[in-house]
Design a protein around this motif. Structure first.
Motif, short mmCIF file in Angstrom:
data_model
loop_
_atom_site.label_atom_id
_atom_site.label_comp_id
_atom_site.label_asym_id
_atom_site.label_seq_id
_atom_site.Cartn_x
_atom_site.Cartn_y
_atom_site.Cartn_z
N VAL A 29 49.92 35.02 34.72
CA VAL A 29 49.62 36.37 33.97
C VAL A 29 48.49 35.82 33.11
O VAL A 29 47.32 36.35 32.42
CB VAL A 29 50.59 36.21 33.48
CG1 VAL A 29 50.41 37.75 31.77
CG2 VAL A 29 51.90 37.17 34.14
N ARG A 60 44.93 35.65 34.50
CA ARG A 60 44.46 36.81 34.67
C ARG A 60 42.68 36.55 35.09
O ARG A 60 42.52 37.48 36.07
CB ARG A 60 45.27 37.96 33.91
CG ARG A 60 44.90 39.62 34.54
CD ARG A 60 45.36 40.59 33.80
NE ARG A 60 44.71 42.03 34.35
CZ ARG A 60 45.35 43.19 33.71
NH1 ARG A 60 45.68 43.05 33.27
NH2 ARG A 60 44.41 43.65 34.69
N THR A 98 42.45 40.60 43.38
CA THR A 98 43.38 40.25 42.73
C THR A 98 43.84 41.00 42.66
O THR A 98 44.14 42.28 43.02
CB THR A 98 42.24 40.09 41.47
OG1 THR A 98 42.79 39.23 40.23
CG2 THR A 98 41.49 42.00 41.01
N ARG A 99 44.99 40.85 41.21
CA ARG A 99 46.43 42.31 41.20
C ARG A 99 45.79 43.05 40.16
O ARG A 99 44.70 43.24 39.33
CB ARG A 99 47.13 41.19 40.55
CG ARG A 99 48.21 40.08 40.97
CD ARG A 99 48.41 39.11 40.10
NE ARG A 99 46.93 38.53 39.86
CZ ARG A 99 47.41 37.64 38.30
NH1 ARG A 99 47.77 38.43 37.49
NH2 ARG A 99 46.49 37.54 37.96
N SER A 119 46.32 46.64 37.80
CA SER A 119 46.88 47.03 36.25
C SER A 119 48.34 47.10 36.32
O SER A 119 49.00 46.95 35.95
CB SER A 119 45.99 47.71 35.44
OG SER A 119 46.38 48.15 34.62
N GLU A 150 49.96 45.87 39.23
CA GLU A 150 51.32 45.20 39.07
C GLU A 150 51.63 44.17 38.09
O GLU A 150 52.34 43.12 37.92
CB GLU A 150 50.39 44.19 40.09
CG GLU A 150 50.84 44.60 41.69
CD GLU A 150 49.80 44.29 42.76
OE1 GLU A 150 50.36 44.84 44.28
OE2 GLU A 150 48.96 43.94 42.41
N CYS A 151 50.16 43.74 36.84
CA CYS A 151 50.14 42.77 35.69
C CYS A 151 51.48 43.02 35.57
O CYS A 151 52.24 42.13 34.04
CB CYS A 151 48.93 42.86 35.37
SG CYS A 151 47.64 41.78 36.44
N THR A 152 51.56 44.74 35.20
CA THR A 152 52.69 45.33 33.86
C THR A 152 53.56 45.21 34.80
O THR A 152 54.47 44.78 34.07
CB THR A 152 52.20 46.79 34.03
OG1 THR A 152 50.95 47.14 33.44
CG2 THR A 152 53.24 47.42 33.16
N SER A 169 55.13 41.34 33.74
CA SER A 169 54.72 40.90 32.47
C SER A 169 56.81 41.76 32.08
O SER A 169 57.45 40.80 31.17
CB SER A 169 54.45 42.05 31.62
OG SER A 169 52.83 41.32 31.77
#
Length: 447
Positions: A189, A192, A208-209, A211, A213-215, A218
């Motif tokens: 994270v 990123r 890359t991951r 959006s 997946e990033c949410t 987190s």
């Protein structure tokens, strides 16, 4: 020089241990690069300056089968050598069956390492969340690529410098430690943007991951942050950690409910439900353990507010009153009688026929006074009273505090010894005798 220094320091440590009123032990097993098994035992106590202290009793080669009987025999011998057989109040180990059975054979209170338990709780919860499992698998592949490719690693460093950021490396997940998963995802994270820029300029199929997946990551990290902090705090050795177990678990549950109520990430809520269920299944009986609840009550930072419920607080207070009353009845520990609860003894004139009755009445009066004094002192200290409980060494609860608060929350102290042992016995240094290994580790830990 090592032999002479070892004898000197060991004799000094044994002499110091004779002054200690009560101790707790942690124990664990380790296998060296030469496939030699070692048993480590650490000792924890409150010293004369009311500070938590520890000493490594030994790291002995263990050529026997790892049965509870063999473990108990070696530990009993070690306790006898150090003169602490009658001073041990608790043994902290992992949850292995032979370790638990060993504690029963030694007739010691036994507590399972809370760090190991938290590790099992979080690992199980992570594995039970399918979407997060897929994200972790992709993250491992991504981190593995940057750690194995020199070109990719240099590109990531270059991008971070161009962005004016400190150069950080990606961290890989370790199967045996859940917080390595936390640190891996947290670092992804944090990096990123640099990772995305580096991948865009590299010839690779790894993507890359997204959006979403990033949410998801987190949201899950927000729930796991409390477990990470609790694991770090409960693994400390120089602070009163056993008394923190129940309050920290109480705060963890409250934090989970608050985070789950505010998060909009469905995967995080699913993982939170698993965490709550696993926590209750594995730790529901912990607040009823006298060693932990008593340590919490006797810690001036927590007292009654550190316990889960009024019912559990009442049960813990009752157990503490019993312990305090037993201590008051001990002649060598009898404090000055409280004028509010004690009545002056009167000699009853008469012949031998009444002597037995007189003695019975006196013993009954003493018992009632001890119980009353214990109740008054316990309620006063746990509800309010001065914060410097350990400093007031004249009270019975202060003596009980020395007994209970020296209990560590985990067997991590032994793992720290084995971390050093891995450096002492390595591929390049692999011909040290087990006795020499023990002496080096003893001096490293105890000086």
């Amino acid at each position: 020089m090592v032999d002479a220094k070892y004898v000197l320091e060991r004799n000094k440590a044994i002499a110091d241990m004779q002054k200690v009123a009560a101790v707790s032990l942690t124990s664990d097993m380790w296998t060296s690069i030469n496939l030699d098994a070692y048993l480590a035992v650490t000792c924890h106590f409150v010293d004369d300056n009311t500070r938590l202290n520890s000493v490594l009793l030994g790291v002995q080669q263990f050529p026997h089968t790892h049965t509870a009987e063999n473990l108990a025999r070696v530990k009993a011998s070690l306790m006898e050598e150090w003169g602490i057989t009658d001073k041990v109040t608790c043994l902290v180990t992992d949850g292995a069956a032979n370790m638990i059975s060993c504690g029963k054979q030694l007739k010691l209170r036994h507590a399972i390492c809370i760090a190991h338990t938290l590790n099992l709780i979080v690992k199980k919860s992570l594995d039970m969340t399918p979407v997060l499992c897929d994200i972790r698998a992709k993250a491992r592949t991504l981190v593995g690529y940057f750690r194995s490719s020199t070109l990719a690693k240099e590109k990531l460093v270059s991008v971070q410098r161009q962005l004016g950021r400190p150069t950080l490396k990606l961290l890989q997940e370790v199967e045996t430690r859940w917080n390595s998963t936390y640190h891996m995802l947290q670092r992804l994270v944090d990096l990123r943007e640099p990772v995305g820029a580096a991948l865009a300029s590299l010839n690779t199929d790894i993507t890359t991951r997204t959006s979403a997946e990033c949410t998801t990551i987190s949201g899950c990290l927000s729930l796991l942050s409390g477990f990470n902090e609790a694991t770090i705090e409960l693994s400390e050795e120089k602070n009163v950690s056993g008394s923190k177990v129940v309050p920290l678990l109480k705060m963890l549950e409250q934090m989970l409910h608050e985070e789950m109520a505010t998060t909009a990430v469905a995967v995080a809520k699913e993982m939170g439900e698993h965490l709550l269920r696993q926590r209750r299944e594995r730790l529901h009986a912990l607040q009823s353990m006298s060693i932990m609840s008593s340590a919490t009550l006797l810690d001036p930072r927590f007292k009654l507010i550190g316990l889960f419920s009024p019912l559990k607080a009442a049960e813990a207070t009752k157990r503490l009153v019993t312990e305090c009353g037993a201590l008051i009845r001990t002649p060598e520990a009898m404090p000055q009688e409280s004028p509010s609860t004690s009545q002056p003894e009167q000699e009853t004139p008469g012949n031998k026929l009444w002597h037995k009755v007189d003695q019975t009445v006196k013993m009954s009066r003493k018992t009632k006074n001890a119980t009353a004094d214990a109740t008054v002192e316990t309620k006063y200290r746990t509800l309010g009273g001065p914060s410097g409980l350990l400093a007031d060494t004249k009270t019975c609860l202060s003596k009980l505090a020395v007994t209970f608060v020296c209990t560590p929350a985990s067997s991590v102290p032994c793992e720290r010894v084995f971390s050093k042992a891995g450096e002492v016995v390595s591929k390049k240094i692999n011909r040290l005798s087990p006795k020499t290994v023990e002496k080096i580790l003893f001096l490293n830990k105890n000086q």
